[in-house]
Design a protein around this motif. Structure first.
Motif, PDB file in Angstrom:
ATOM      1  N   ASN A  14     -45.433   9.907 -45.726  1.00 63.74           N
ATOM      2  CA  ASN A  14     -46.104  11.213 -45.776  1.00 63.74           C
ATOM      3  C   ASN A  14     -46.417  11.633 -47.216  1.00 63.74           C
ATOM      4  O   ASN A  14     -46.200  12.775 -47.612  1.00 63.74           O
ATOM      5  CB  ASN A  14     -45.251  12.287 -45.095  1.00 63.74           C
ATOM      6  N   VAL A  15     -46.966  10.714 -47.973  1.00 60.96           N
ATOM      7  CA  VAL A  15     -47.225  10.964 -49.389  1.00 60.96           C
ATOM      8  C   VAL A  15     -48.602  11.598 -49.583  1.00 60.96           C
ATOM      9  O   VAL A  15     -49.608  11.078 -49.102  1.00 60.96           O
ATOM     10  CB  VAL A  15     -47.136   9.654 -50.206  1.00 60.96           C
ATOM     11  N   SER A  16     -48.610  12.697 -50.299  1.00 61.50           N
ATOM     12  CA  SER A  16     -49.855  13.331 -50.729  1.00 61.50           C
ATOM     13  C   SER A  16     -49.808  13.515 -52.236  1.00 61.50           C
ATOM     14  O   SER A  16     -48.739  13.704 -52.823  1.00 61.50           O
ATOM     15  CB  SER A  16     -50.042  14.688 -50.049  1.00 61.50           C
ATOM     16  N   ALA A  23     -57.119  17.216 -53.619  1.00 57.90           N
ATOM     17  CA  ALA A  23     -56.354  16.229 -52.857  1.00 57.90           C
ATOM     18  C   ALA A  23     -56.902  14.834 -53.153  1.00 57.90           C
ATOM     19  O   ALA A  23     -58.067  14.544 -52.863  1.00 57.90           O
ATOM     20  CB  ALA A  23     -56.443  16.517 -51.359  1.00 57.90           C
ATOM     21  N   VAL A  24     -56.071  13.978 -53.758  1.00 57.72           N
ATOM     22  CA  VAL A  24     -56.471  12.611 -54.078  1.00 57.72           C
ATOM     23  C   VAL A  24     -55.946  11.648 -53.023  1.00 57.72           C
ATOM     24  O   VAL A  24     -56.642  10.712 -52.634  1.00 57.72           O
ATOM     25  CB  VAL A  24     -55.964  12.213 -55.482  1.00 57.72           C
ATOM     26  N   LEU A  25     -54.726  11.870 -52.574  1.00 56.34           N
ATOM     27  CA  LEU A  25     -54.164  11.149 -51.426  1.00 56.34           C
ATOM     28  C   LEU A  25     -53.644  12.171 -50.432  1.00 56.34           C
ATOM     29  O   LEU A  25     -53.081  13.201 -50.830  1.00 56.34           O
ATOM     30  CB  LEU A  25     -53.021  10.218 -51.847  1.00 56.34           C
ATOM     31  N   PRO A  60     -45.792  11.708 -56.583  1.00 55.82           N
ATOM     32  CA  PRO A  60     -46.307  12.347 -55.370  1.00 55.82           C
ATOM     33  C   PRO A  60     -46.123  13.859 -55.419  1.00 55.82           C
ATOM     34  O   PRO A  60     -45.115  14.347 -55.925  1.00 55.82           O
ATOM     35  CB  PRO A  60     -45.466  11.718 -54.259  1.00 55.82           C
ATOM     36  N   SER A  61     -47.111  14.580 -54.916  1.00 55.44           N
ATOM     37  CA  SER A  61     -46.968  16.030 -54.792  1.00 55.44           C
ATOM     38  C   SER A  61     -46.047  16.372 -53.633  1.00 55.44           C
ATOM     39  O   SER A  61     -45.362  17.401 -53.654  1.00 55.44           O
ATOM     40  CB  SER A  61     -48.350  16.668 -54.582  1.00 55.44           C
ATOM     41  N   SER A  62     -46.040  15.508 -52.628  1.00 55.79           N
ATOM     42  CA  SER A  62     -45.114  15.642 -51.506  1.00 55.79           C
ATOM     43  C   SER A  62     -44.925  14.262 -50.896  1.00 55.79           C
ATOM     44  O   SER A  62     -45.731  13.356 -51.090  1.00 55.79           O
ATOM     45  CB  SER A  62     -45.650  16.620 -50.449  1.00 55.79           C
TER      46      SER A  62
END
Length: 230
Positions: A14-16, A23-25, A60-62
């Motif tokens: 669940n990587v963003s 939002a890149v990923l 990762p942001s999350s």
């Protein structure tokens, strides 16, 4: 994800990634254990950001990233000892005035005799022996990329991440670099626009607009990309 279950694998859960509010990923979940992994997709699809997650160049942001059981952000030093990163532009990677000095830098902290022996072996193995003490800026594009790759391989990493390493090269040098990367015993993550090179890998990941839209056997994923990009 348990580190024990992912030892020797690359896992994203669940990587963003957001950069400057964009939002890149988005919500990427993967578990990869193949030896040679190609990453394909259009410009801006998130390929390079994915690659940079694997050695902590991007955080990762999350979500959670584990590379061979390690968190690339929390355990950055340990990860970078095991993960070698090859950039598309070797000028961003060559730090020392000559090839011999640049290779020696990768081995800093080891005994002088070992460094000298391994640098000499690497220069010979990669066709750079005659340029050992030449100014690095005077090398051709192919020689620079070979030096950049040699400076990574000399450390004997467990994982090599190469971000479009053949983009700036002519056909002959592209083949040389591709052949060398694919011949390594280390695990390889290869970001590339060269679909023939991607087809020689064991598995292919297809990114589109920051999401994984395909993962699997190279021929099928490449055909999907050709069809959607066509």
């Amino acid at each position: 994800m348990s580190p024990d279950t992912l030892l020797g694998t690359i896992g994203l859960e669940n990587v963003s990634v957001r950069i400057d509010g964009r939002a890149v990923l988005s919500d990427v979940t993967l578990e990869l254990a193949a030896r040679r992994i190609a990453v394909i997709g259009a410009n801006g699809s998130g390929k390079s950001t994915f690659a940079r997650l694997l050695n902590g160049l991007v955080a990762p942001s999350s979500g959670k990233v584990l590379v061979h059981g390690m968190d690339p952000v929390q355990e950055r030093r340990q990860v970078r000892r095991r993960v070698g990163f090859v950039f598309s532009n070797p000028d961003a990677q060559i730090l020392m005035p000559t090839p011999a000095e640049d290779l020696a830098l990768s081995l800093r902290g080891r005994e002088g005799g070992e460094i000298a022996d391994r640098v000499r072996e690497a220069l010979h193995a990669h066709g750079l022996a005659e340029h050992a003490d030449a100014p690095a800026f005077s090398l051709s594009g192919g020689q620079k990329q070979m030096l950049a790759l040699a400076s990574v391989l000399i450390t004997e990493p467990e994982l090599v991440v190469a971000d479009e390493p053949t983009t700036l090269l002519d056909l002959r040098n592209s083949r040389r670099i591709g052949d060398l990367l694919l011949s390594q015993s280390a695990q390889l993550v290869l970001v590339t626009h060269d679909l023939d090179l991607a087809a020689r890998c064991d598995t292919v990941i297809l990114f589109d607009e920051g999401r994984v839209v395909g993962l699997g056997e190279p021929a099928a994923i490449i055909e999907t990309y050709r069809w959607t990009a066509g």
